[in-house]
Structure formats: structure tokens, C-alpha cells
Write a protein that holds these residues in place. Structure first.
Motif, PDB file in Angstrom:
ATOM      1  N   HIS A  76       1.080  -1.687   0.338  1.00 54.34           N
ATOM      2  CA  HIS A  76       0.147   0.080   0.182  1.00 54.34           C
ATOM      3  C   HIS A  76       0.799   0.986   0.308  1.00 54.34           C
ATOM      4  N   ARG A  77       1.726   1.384   0.515  1.00 55.83           N
ATOM      5  CA  ARG A  77       2.935   2.286   0.764  1.00 55.83           C
ATOM      6  C   ARG A  77       2.539   3.658   1.573  1.00 55.83           C
ATOM      7  N   ASP A  78       1.434   3.435   2.054  1.00 58.05           N
ATOM      8  CA  ASP A  78       0.778   5.356   2.536  1.00 58.05           C
ATOM      9  C   ASP A  78      -0.612   4.651   3.566  1.00 58.05           C
ATOM     10  N   VAL A  79      -0.247   3.783   4.583  1.00 56.25           N
ATOM     11  CA  VAL A  79      -1.353   2.714   5.172  1.00 56.25           C
ATOM     12  C   VAL A  79      -1.286   4.021   6.868  1.00 56.25           C
ATOM     13  N   LYS A  80      -2.280   4.810   6.537  1.00 56.34           N
ATOM     14  CA  LYS A  80      -2.383   5.408   7.584  1.00 56.34           C
ATOM     15  C   LYS A  80      -4.116   5.448   8.385  1.00 56.34           C
ATOM     16  N   SER A  81      -4.321   6.063   8.908  1.00 55.79           N
ATOM     17  CA  SER A  81      -5.544   6.088   9.766  1.00 55.79           C
ATOM     18  C   SER A  81      -6.624   6.706   9.321  1.00 55.79           C
TER      19      SER A  81
ATOM     20  N   TYR B 237       4.494   7.611   9.958  1.00 57.51           N
ATOM     21  CA  TYR B 237       4.096   6.075   9.742  1.00 57.51           C
ATOM     22  C   TYR B 237       5.002   5.857   8.993  1.00 57.51           C
ATOM     23  N   ILE B 238       6.340   6.178   9.066  1.00 53.67           N
ATOM     24  CA  ILE B 238       7.043   5.541   7.545  1.00 53.67           C
ATOM     25  C   ILE B 238       7.955   5.631   8.287  1.00 53.67           C
ATOM     26  N   ALA B 239       8.626   4.242   7.824  1.00 56.11           N
ATOM     27  CA  ALA B 239       9.052   3.405   8.923  1.00 56.11           C
ATOM     28  C   ALA B 239      10.339   3.334   9.010  1.00 56.11           C
ATOM     29  N   PRO B 240      11.840   3.133   9.844  1.00 50.17           N
ATOM     30  CA  PRO B 240      12.649   3.511  10.117  1.00 50.17           C
ATOM     31  C   PRO B 240      13.771   3.879   8.556  1.00 50.17           C
ATOM     32  N   GLU B 241      13.882   1.989   8.383  1.00 47.79           N
ATOM     33  CA  GLU B 241      14.377   1.925   6.879  1.00 47.79           C
ATOM     34  C   GLU B 241      14.410   2.629   5.957  1.00 47.79           C
ATOM     35  N   TYR B 242      13.267   2.978   5.442  1.00 50.50           N
ATOM     36  CA  TYR B 242      12.322   3.710   3.702  1.00 50.50           C
ATOM     37  C   TYR B 242      13.311   5.169   3.850  1.00 50.50           C
ATOM     38  N   ALA B 243      13.407   5.656   5.087  1.00 53.36           N
ATOM     39  CA  ALA B 243      14.300   6.971   5.039  1.00 53.36           C
ATOM     40  C   ALA B 243      15.685   7.044   4.194  1.00 53.36           C
ATOM     41  N   TYR B 244      16.021   5.901   4.734  1.00 52.27           N
ATOM     42  CA  TYR B 244      17.678   5.826   3.666  1.00 52.27           C
ATOM     43  C   TYR B 244      17.707   4.816   2.677  1.00 52.27           C
ATOM     44  N   THR B 245      16.916   3.775   2.719  1.00 49.93           N
ATOM     45  CA  THR B 245      16.799   3.067   1.462  1.00 49.93           C
ATOM     46  C   THR B 245      16.159   3.113   0.061  1.00 49.93           C
ATOM     47  N   LEU B 246      15.133   3.858   0.757  1.00 53.58           N
ATOM     48  CA  LEU B 246      13.833   4.119  -0.485  1.00 53.58           C
ATOM     49  C   LEU B 246      13.573   2.584  -0.882  1.00 53.58           C
ATOM     50  N   ARG B 247      13.807   1.105  -0.093  1.00 50.64           N
ATOM     51  CA  ARG B 247      13.314   0.201  -0.582  1.00 50.64           C
ATOM     52  C   ARG B 247      11.902   0.085   0.424  1.00 50.64           C
TER      53      ARG B 247
ATOM     54  N   ASP C  71       4.139  -1.619   4.961  1.00 46.71           N
ATOM     55  CA  ASP C  71       3.598  -1.612   5.547  1.00 46.71           C
ATOM     56  C   ASP C  71       2.874  -1.610   7.115  1.00 46.71           C
ATOM     57  N   THR C  72       3.320  -3.078   7.125  1.00 43.55           N
ATOM     58  CA  THR C  72       3.833  -3.571   8.777  1.00 43.55           C
ATOM     59  C   THR C  72       3.808  -2.743   9.723  1.00 43.55           C
ATOM     60  N   TYR C  73       4.858  -1.562   9.337  1.00 43.63           N
ATOM     61  CA  TYR C  73       5.408  -0.467  10.643  1.00 43.63           C
ATOM     62  C   TYR C  73       4.418   0.343  10.583  1.00 43.63           C
ATOM     63  N   SER C  74       3.594   0.758   9.354  1.00 37.51           N
ATOM     64  CA  SER C  74       2.822   2.185   9.489  1.00 37.51           C
ATOM     65  C   SER C  74       1.075   0.960  10.023  1.00 37.51           C
ATOM     66  N   PHE C  75       0.874   0.160   9.911  1.00 35.38           N
ATOM     67  CA  PHE C  75      -0.150  -0.552  10.557  1.00 35.38           C
ATOM     68  C   PHE C  75      -0.162  -0.815  12.241  1.00 35.38           C
ATOM     69  N   GLY C  76       1.617  -1.206  12.543  1.00 38.08           N
ATOM     70  CA  GLY C  76       1.678  -0.696  14.329  1.00 38.08           C
ATOM     71  C   GLY C  76       1.184   0.521  14.645  1.00 38.08           C
ATOM     72  N   VAL C  77       1.732   1.238  14.340  1.00 36.26           N
ATOM     73  CA  VAL C  77       1.504   2.725  14.172  1.00 36.26           C
ATOM     74  C   VAL C  77      -0.380   2.943  14.690  1.00 36.26           C
ATOM     75  N   VAL C  78      -1.210   2.272  13.234  1.00 32.27           N
ATOM     76  CA  VAL C  78      -2.454   2.861  13.686  1.00 32.27           C
ATOM     77  C   VAL C  78      -2.787   1.866  14.861  1.00 32.27           C
ATOM     78  N   LEU C  79      -2.650   0.258  15.561  1.00 36.18           N
ATOM     79  CA  LEU C  79      -2.618   0.464  16.531  1.00 36.18           C
ATOM     80  C   LEU C  79      -2.210   1.278  17.712  1.00 36.18           C
ATOM     81  N   LEU C  80      -1.320   1.785  17.842  1.00 37.37           N
ATOM     82  CA  LEU C  80      -1.149   2.175  18.416  1.00 37.37           C
ATOM     83  C   LEU C  80      -2.344   3.691  18.422  1.00 37.37           C
TER      84      LEU C  80
END
Length: 992
Positions: A818-823, A859-869, A875-884
Motif C-alpha cells: 500500500h505504501r501509505d497506511v495511516k488512520s 507512519y514511515i518505517a525507519p529504514e525507508y528513509a535511507y533505503t527507499l526500498r 506497511d506493517t510498521y505503518s499499521f503498527g502506528v495505527v494500532l497505537l
């Protein structure tokens, strides 16, 4: 003059040349008619040549050897579009049709295909009720309609199938109950109805009459009630899957009569009672999965007598007693997962000597005694997970001979003694977790051989000595956590060369010397915690050059000198250099009251913070009230001009935009993914600025009320290609968009917003979605309407959204990120059920980097900022933020957090104040606190900084479903969660 004539042989040759070529036979003509009825992208079916005599050499065509008649058509995954081509039914000898994984739809008419034996239309775009006429095909043996959009109940006509052996209707939108009349289709060998939103109903006992049945899959069918004992009569059954339902009651003993069973899956229900004896008599049984139920009692001794048993999953139940001694004699057992029960006693002393174990997970029990010394004697062990027990004694020396070991988790036990040297250097080890024990000795230089080690967690033991320089050879090391030990000496310089290092936590040791210079390789370091040691010297300015460092704690040392101004380059969520010997002025960015606690205990530091040198009186001398009044006047005048300009631009834009969209209607093209009751022109008439209900980075969203009373949501995207290419058509960007939308148009899941159609123009794209009347989760949760969301509703929303993402990741081929999971991209229908929405930046998973960062702040996973992969774990990281968000009621970023985001705020608050200060006070904690704590824990696992430790979304769904089963959140006597939740709990292999 005498007449001249051509010689007779030459005349015959000329006549032969002038005769037409042999014509294509009738079957071939029907195939060409079928091709013309479909949209066929080039170069598919390019070899279907009308000049051929027969179609037998065409792509996907099979013919009878004797007379050349067409018998089978197989055209999967060719992006064919359109309704089912009726011309195929005019081929008299056609026995098999495979048009799977295309875009066939919305209608299906095969009534005239009377000779058909096999029909595969899986993964297409078929809608509406299942056709009654299917049951009238006299010779039909195989019918696969899975992953379409069929709705309504299974028709009663399906009881009339005369020869049907295999029926698969997985992943549709079928309702009604699982029908008992299918028990009358006596020829059935495979029945797969999994993952349909059936109405709650029982497993029909009549299915026990299908004596020929070999496969019965009813997973995710909303089944309730008990398992009927009649299923035990299915003596030919090899696979039984009733998982992910709401079944209750005991496992009937009759199930042990499935004498041909190979796999029995009952996981993720609410089954109670003991596990019946008798499964050990099943000679072909290879897999049992009864996990995530409420089973109690002891594990039957005879369970391990099944000679071919390979996998046994009993985790997340309420089982008691010891692990049976018979497990040590199971000749084929590869995988044993018993975590999250109440097992006690000791493990069999000879476990592993006769069993080819690959994975053993007994975590979160009350097992005591020693780790069996021969646990890896067969040499196959890859995962050893025993955390959160009462194990004591030493780590066996023999574990160092386990050359295949990849993951070892022995944390939170009572293990003592030195770690065997060979264990440090196992070549395939990626995770070694030994924290919270009583281990002694040193980190061995043998660690240089751990070529694949990614995470090394040694915190809270009694380790001594220096960190060996050989640590620099562990090139894949991402995390080194060894806080709370007695390590001494300086940091080895080789540590600075670890390019993959993301977390370095060595707090509360006796380390000394100066902090490392030469740390240019730490491009991925996000957390550095060296607090409470004896480091001296100055803070290295090089720290300010680390691109993703956001957690820096150097407090409680003997550091001196000034705070380097280079630290202003960092975006820190946590910053602490208190209780050192620092001096001089603070860098301007940190000279504010918000950073007071970061600098306490450094009496010679100076700055604007009250109490630190008293501030700078010179700055007050330069203040002049007249200057301030002049600046205010200039600001007010500029603001007035800006408002007027914006109003004029808005009027011009609205007028131009409306006329532009409604012009050249003939140039709009419509691509539908469902049967529509409206046209593109009706949509265009609704695109008025008064109908705008939202906007984002990729476009505006309009509410469109159609003439028939139906309401849809229209998202308008201006084409990037039009801007970049001067409005030219056929650009690569537009082609990519069309392919992307076509892929998303195939998505069919109850928890994903339905994409009705796409309307395209050379400069504009319109996506038409189903309308969600309650808006987004973010709007409701973070507004005055939050009272609508009690805990039960929030839990259901979390589960709905997880199931939608799980479908994208695991059930779409290829998978979609998805790449933009958020509430704000989780929408709520009239009943407050959730659907994942907004696929403006979604991507089919390909192993490549993206040119820009997609996603939203917080919502952006830490590794995304420097790898762009990108991959599913983003998505799992972003969904974790939604759960919080759901548990805390707080947004992902907030001034209350300071420089932290929600994930860091939750972890620090848990550690400092306890769980009550994290949970949303508007919720009923007297009834639901345990469930909230468990969802909080799942969110923290999903938001792990290390992608490998984030659970897959399929696993997340299971964990959320488990929340409403039996289980114990790990809360200590003071009401605080262990720090284990805030990073170390992130593991797919064990429940926490």
C-alpha cells in the motif's frame, strides 16, 4: 496470325497458384470469434493466424490427436478482459477451459458448453450470483471460481451436480450459510469454500455423507457451534481445514477416525476441552494445527506416536502439565510450537537425539530445568525459542555444534554460566537473544565467524571484559544491545566500520575511554545509548553527520568540552547528555526550555534555558518596541494581499476546472471493474468544488450523488504524464498508471474499498470508489466524534484493516504494498466496519527502490528513509502506528511528544510511568484493559525498528484474533510493561 496457347502443364500450375489457400476449420473460426469478443493486449495470441488450416499450434490450444478437434483452451495470466466469450461454447469437442487470472467479467454464461469437464475462471472480475446453469453441465468434474466477486448464497441447484469432483469458491463475497445440500453431491472429492463472508452458521453435519471427499476447506467461513462428529466418517479425507472461525466446544473424539488424514487445521477458533487421544494412530498424519483456541488439560502422550508427524502447533491455548516424554521419540517431527500455554515441568532429557527438529518454540510457559544437552544432535535445528520460562543451568556446549542455527531466543530465564565459545560464532545465526538471565563470562572473539548475525541482545546479565575487536567482522550486525552488564574497557575502533548498524545500546556498564571517531559507516544508526558508563573526552562532532540518528543518550558519563554545534543536523526524538562535565554555550537549536532535561547535571553549560548561566542579557538590550510594531504592520499588510490573491486564484481555478472537465466528453474512456449503473458523464457532472469532501497529495475527493440515489466517492488525479510531456498521450507514466489501476481493480475483499471504475482523459484520471459515510478513522478518532469508537469498535476496526492488508500482501499475485497506511486511509462504513482505502501510491511488489519517499509523517518505517526500498514490512510498521493510535487515542505526531513520534512516546512512557498513562482514558479500562494491553503489544511488535522482526500481516491477523481468546498480557506487579514490549517483543516465532 496463328493463335498462341499456353502448354497444358503450365496452365494447371497457374490455376493452382490462383486458388485460395486452405481455409481455417470451424473450431478455429469459433476461437477467432472468441478472441474478437475480448480485449487482448499485444503481443498475446499473436500467433492465432486465420491463414492456418487448424488452430492446433496456437498458443493455449490443445487438439485431439485423431481428428484435430479442439479439446482444451488454456489462456491464464494474459490480461484478457471482457465477458466470458460465448463463441467458445460453439466448439463441440471442448472439454476444458482455463481463463484464470485475467479480467473476465462481469457476466458468466456457460449454459451451452455442454461438453465441458473442467472450468477454471479463478482470479477474474465475475460478479453477481453464481449461475444456476453450472449445475446442468452433465460432465463437469472440476469447477474453480475462486477470487472473483460472486455474491449471494450458493444456489440450491448446486446439489444437482452429477459428476462434480472439485468445487472451489474461495475468496468471493458469498453470503447465506454454508449449505447442507452440498452433502448430496456424492461425487465430491474436494470442497473449498474458504474466506467468504457467510452468515454465522454451523458446519453442516451432512458433509459427513461425502464418503469420497479428500479435501474439506472451510477456513474463514464464519462458522459457529461445534464440530459435528459426523466428519469422523470421512475416512478418505486427507486435508481438513476449519481454521479462523468461531467454533466452540470440544474437539470430537470421532475426528481421530480420519484414517487417511495428512493435515488437520482447527486453529484460531474458540475450541475448549482437552485434546482427545487417538491422533497417534493416524499413520499418514503429518501436520496438526490446533493453535489459538482455549484447549486445556495435558498434551496427550500418544500424540507423538503418529509415525509421520512433522509439524505440531498447539500455541496460544491453556494447556498444562509437562511436555510428554514421547516427544523425544517422534521419528519425523520437524516443527514443534507450544508457546503461550501454561506448561510446566522439565523437558525430556533426550529431546533432540532421535528427532530431526528444525524448529522448537516453547516460549511463554513455566518450564523449568535445563536445556536438553542433545537438543541438536540430529544437526537439523534452525530455530530454538525458549524465552520467558524458568529454565536454569548452563547453555549446552553441544549447541555450538548446531551449524544450521539461525535464531536463538533464550531471554528472560534463569540461565547461568558462560556462553559456550562456539555459540558466539555460529555461521548462519541471524538472531541471538540471551538477555535477562544470569550469564557470566566474556563476549568471545569467536564472534568473528558469525557472518550472518543481525541482532545480538545480551542485556541484563553479568557479562564482563572488553567488547572484542572481532565484533567489527560481523558485517551484517544491525543491533548490539548489551546494557546492564559489567563490560569494561574502551569501545573497539572496529565497531565504527559496521555499515549495517542501526542500534547500539551499551548503557549501564563500566566502559571507559573516549567515544569513537571514524564512524562515517554508521549511515543506518538510529539509536545510540551509551548512558551510565565511564566515557571521557568530548562528544564527537561526527555524530551530527549520521543521517538517521534519532535517539542519542550519552548521560551519566564523564564527558567534557562543548556540545558540538553539528548535533543541530540531527532530528532527535530522544536526546540526553545530562550528568556529564560539559561546558560552554549550547547550540542555538537546543537552547530552549523543551531541552531542559537533556542537559541537567552539567553546571558549566550556558544557554537561554532558565537556570543555565541565567541567559544572555545582551539580547534584551537590542529589543525596541517601535521596530516590533513596524514588523507587525508589514506582516498584516502582506497577509491581506495573500488572502485576496488566494480568493482570486480559487475563483479562476474553479471556473476553468469545471469547464475543462466537461469539455470534449467524447475523449473520456471508462474502464469498469464491476457492473455499473451509471456512466462517466454522470460522474463528470458531480465534480463541483461544493462536493469536495477531502484532499490529499495525490488529488481531491468528491462526493457524487447519482440520479438513481446511489452515492459514490470520486478521486480526481491530474496526470503526471500530462504535465511532464506537454499533454501527450501514450506516455510511459500513463501506461504505468493504467496497469496499476487494472491491478487494483482486481482486488476483491470485504475490508478494501471497492474500486468501481476508472475514467481517463489525457490530462486527468478519475477513480470511482464506493462511498464510506463515516469518513476516515483518523477524522473520527482524533475529533469530538471519538465517543463513537468504544473499545469493541476499535478492536473490530483493527482486525478489519489487518485482514485487508493481509489480503494485499499474501493473497494478491503479485503482492501489493500500500505504501501509505495511516488512520486517514482507513475508512468507515455506516456500521463502522473498516476498509483500507487510497491506493494512490500503492505498488506491486518488485525488488527495487522508489525515487521518492511515499507515506505520511509518523507512519514511515525507519529504514525507508535511507533505503527507499519498499516491501510488505513497510506497511506493517505503518499499521503498527495505527494500532497505537487506536489504543492511545493519540495522533502519530503531536506537540505533546516533543521531538518523539508516537512509537517512541509509547515506549518511553511505558518505561517511566506505566501502562495506565498510555491507554486512552476515554475507554472502559475496567472491562477491556487486558485486551487493550495485548493490542498495544502487537502494535509495538509491528513498529519494530528492525524489519525482520516485524510479523507478517497474516500473522498480525492471527495475533489480533487471539486477543479475544484466553491469554495473559505481560504486566508486572507495578502495572508497567516490560521494555521487552518496546522492541524485543518483535518476533514472529513466539507469542507474547
Amino acid at each position: 496470325m496463328a493463335a498462341s496457347f499456353l502448354p497444358l502443364p503450365l496452365l494447371l500450375l497457374l490455376l493452382l497458384l490462383l486458388l485460395p489457400a486452405q481455409a481455417l476449420n470451424q473450431d478455429g473460426l469459433h476461437l477467432l470469434d472468441a478472441k474478437r469478443a475480448l480485449t487482448v493486449p499485444a503481443p498475446a495470441l499473436a500467433d492465432w493466424n486465420p491463414r492456418d488450416a487448424t488452430p492446433c499450434n496456437w498458443t493455449g490450444v490443445a487438439c485431439h490427436d485423431h481428428d484435430g478437434a479442439v479439446t482444451a483452451i488454456s489462456l491464464p495470466r494474459l490480461n484478457l478482459a471482457g465477458s466470458f466469450p460465448a463463441a467458445l461454447c460453439r466448439i463441440p469437442g471442448l472439454r476444458s477451459i482455463d481463463l484464470s487470472d485475467n479480467y473476465i467479467g462481469p457476466d458468466l454464461d456457460v449454459a451451452r458448453c455442454r461438453a465441458l469437464q473442467r472450468l477454471d475462471l479463478s482470479i477474474n472480475a465475475l460478479v453477481g450470483p453464481l449461475p444456476d446453469a453450472l449445475a446442468d453441465l452433465p460432465d463437469l468434474i472440476y469447477l474453480n471460481l475462486q477470487s472473483n466477486n460472486f455474491s449471494g448464497p450458493i444456489p440450491e441447484s448446486f446439489a444437482r451436480f452429477a459428476k462434480l469432483q472439485s468445487l472451489s469458491l474461495v475468496y468471493n463475497l458469498l453470503d447465506g450459510k454454508v449449505p447442507p445440500f452440498l452433502g448430496r453431491v456424492a461425487t465430491l472429492r474436494e470442497l473449498n469454500l474458504s474466506y467468504n463472508p457467510f452468515a454465522p452458521g454451523p458446519v453442516p453435519p451432512q458433509l459427513g455423507d461425502l464418503s469420497a471427499l479428500r479435501v474439506l476447506w472451510l477456513a474463514g467461513c464464519n462458522l459457529v457451534g461445534t464440530i459435528p462428529p459426523s466428519l469422523g466418517r470421512l475416512t478418505n479425507l486427507t486435508d481438513l481445514d476449519l481454521s479462523t472461525n468461531a467454533l466452540t466446544g470440544p474437539i470430537p473424539p470421532e475426528i481421530t477416525g480420519l484414517t487417511s488424514a495428512v493435515q488437520i487445521e482447527l486453529y484460531n477458533n474458540s475450541l475448549t476441552g482437552p485434546i482427545p487421544t487417538g491422533f497417534g494412530n493416524l499413520q499418514d498424519l503429518r501436520g496438526i494445527d490446533f493453535a489459538m483456541n482455549r484447549l486445556h488439560g495435558a498434551i496427550p502422550e500418544d500424540l507423538f506416536h503418529a509415525p509421520r508427524l512433522e509439524t505440531l502447533h498447539l500455541y496460544a491455548n491453556a494447556l498444562t502439565g509437562p511436555v510428554p516424554e514421547s516427544v523425544a521419540k517422534a521419528p519425523s517431527l520437524l516443527e514443534l510450537r507450544l508457546f503461550a500455554n501454561s506448561l510446566n515441568g522439565t523437558l525430556p532429557a533426550d529431546l533432540g537425539r532421535n528427532t530431526p527438529l528444525v524448529c522448537l518454540d516453547i516460549s511463554d510457559n513455566a518450564i523449568s530445568g535445563e536445556i536438553p544437552p542433545g537438543i541438536c544432535d540430529r544437526g537439523e535445528l534452525e530455530e530454538l525459542l525458549m524465552l520467558d520460562n524458568r529454565l536454569s543451568g548452563r547453555i549446552p556446549d553441544a549447541l555450538g555444534r548446531c551449524r544450521r542455527l539461525r535464531r536463538v531466543r533464550l531471554s528472560n530465564n534463569r540461565l547461568a554460566g558462560d556462553v559456550p565459545d562456539a555459540v558466539w560464532g555460529l555461521p548462519h545465526m541471524s538472531l541471538l537473544e540471551l538477555n535477562d538471565n544470569h550469564l557470566t563470562g566474556q563476549i568471545s572473539p569467536v564472534i568473528a565467524g558469525a557472518a550472518n548475525l543481525s541482532k545480538l541482545v545480551l542485556s541484563n546479565n553479568r557479562l564482563t571484559g572488553a567488547i572484542p575487536s572481532e565484533i567489527g567482522s560481523v558485517s551484517k550486525l544491525y543491533e548490539l544491545s548489551a546494557g546492564g552488564n559489567m563490560l569494561s574497557g574502551p569501545l573497539p575502533s572496529s565497531l565504527g566500520g559496521l555499515a549495517e548498524l542501526g542500534r547500539l545500546v551499551l548503557r549501564n556498564n563500566s566502559l571507559s575511554g573516549q567515544l569513537l571517531r571514524g564512524i562515517e559507516s554508521w549511515k543506518k544508526l538510529s539509536e545510540l545509548n551509551l548512558a551510565d558508563n565511564g566515557f571521557t573526552g568530548s562528544i564527537p562532532p561526527e555524530l551530527g553527520d549520521l543521517p538517521v540518528l534519532n535517539y542519542l543518550d550519552l548521560s551519566g558519563n564523564e564527558l567534557s568540552g562543548e556540545v558540538p554545534v553539528q548535533l543541530e543536523n540531527l532530528k532527535l526524538n530522544q536526546f540526553n547528555v545530562s550528568n556529564n562535565q560539559l561546558r560552554g554555550p549550547l547550540p542555538p537549536q537546543y537552547a530552549t526550555e523543551a531541552y531542559r532535561s537533556s542537559f541537567l547535571g552539567n553546571p558549566e553549560l550556558c544557554g537561554e534555558i532558565a537556570g543555565l548561566c541565567g541567559g544572555d542579557p545582551q539580547s534584551k538590550k537590542n529589543y525596541h518596541p517601535g521596530f516590533a510594531w513596524m514588523m507587525r504592520s508589514i506582516f498584516i499588510f502582506a497577509a491581506a494581499i495573500l488572502v485576496a490573491g488566494v480568493a482570486w486564484f480559487y475563483w479562476r481555478y474553479r471556473t476553468f476546472n469545471r469547464s475543462k472537465l466537461r469539455a470534449d466528453r467524447s475523449k473520456w474512456t471508462l474502464t469498469s471493474f464491476h457492473k455499473l449503473s451509471f456512466s462517466e458523464y454522470e460522474i463528470l457532472d458531480c465534480l463541483d468544488e461544493d462536493n469536495v469532501i477531502g484532499s490529499g497529495a495525490s488529488g481531491k475527493v468528491y462526493k457524487a450523488v447519482l440520479s438513481n440515489g446511489e452515492v459514490v466517492a470520486v478521486k480526481k488525479l491530474w496526470s503526471v504524464a500530462a504535465v511532464e510531456n506537454g499533454g501527450g498521450e501514450g506516455s510511459a507514466a500513463d501506461d504505468s498508471f493504467e496497469a496499476e489501476v487494472r491491478t487494483l481493480g482486481k482486488i476483491r475483499h470485504k475490508n478494501i474499498v471497492k474500486l468501481w471504475c476508472c475514467c481517463a482523459h489525457k490530462e486527468c484520471k478519475l477513480l470511482v470508489y464506493e462511498y464510506m459515510p463515516n469518513g476516515s478513522l483518523g477524522d473520527v478518532l482524533h475529533s469530538s466524534k471519538a465517543g463513537l469508537l468504544d473499545w469493541g469498535t476499535r478492536y473490530k476496526i483493527a482486525l478489519d484493516a489487518a485482514e485487508g492488508l493481509s489480503y494485499l500482501h499474501h493473497d494478491c499475485v503479485p503482492a501489493i504494498v500500500h505504501r501509505d497506511v495511516k488512520s486517514n486511509n482507513i475508512l468507515l462504513d455506516a456500521e463502522l466496519s473498516a476498509r483500507v482505502a487510497d491506493f494512490g501510491v500503492a505498488k506491486v511488489v518488485e525488488a527495487k527502490s522508489m525515487s521518492v519517499i511515499a507515506g505520511s509523517c509518523g507512519y514511515i518505517a525507519p529504514e525507508y528513509a535511507y533505503t527507499l526500498r519498499v516491501n510488505e514490512k513497510s506497511d506493517t510498521y505503518s499499521f503498527g502506528v495505527v494500532l497505537l493510535e487506536l489504543v492511545t487515542g493519540k495522533p502519530p505526531v503531536d506537540p505533546e511528544f516533543g521531538e518523539k513520534d508516537l512509537v517512541k512516546w509509547v515506549c518511553s512512557t511505558l518505561e517511566q510511568k506505566g501502562v495506565e498513562h498510555v491507554l486512552d482514558s476515554r475507554l472502559d479500562m475496567s472491562c477491556f484493559k487486558e485486551e487493550m494491553v495485548r493490542v498495544l503489544n502487537i502494535g509495538l511488535q509491528c513498529a519494530s525498528s528492525l524489519p525482520i522482526n516485524r510479523p507478517a500481516m497474516r500473522r498480525v491477523v492471527k495475533m489480533l484474533q487471539e486477543v479475544r481468546g484466553e491469554g495473559r498480557p505481560r504486566v508486572d506487579k507495578d502495572g508497567k510493561l516490560s521494555p521487552y514490549y518496546c522492541e524485543d517483543a518483535s518476533d514472529q516465532g513466539s507469542s507474547v
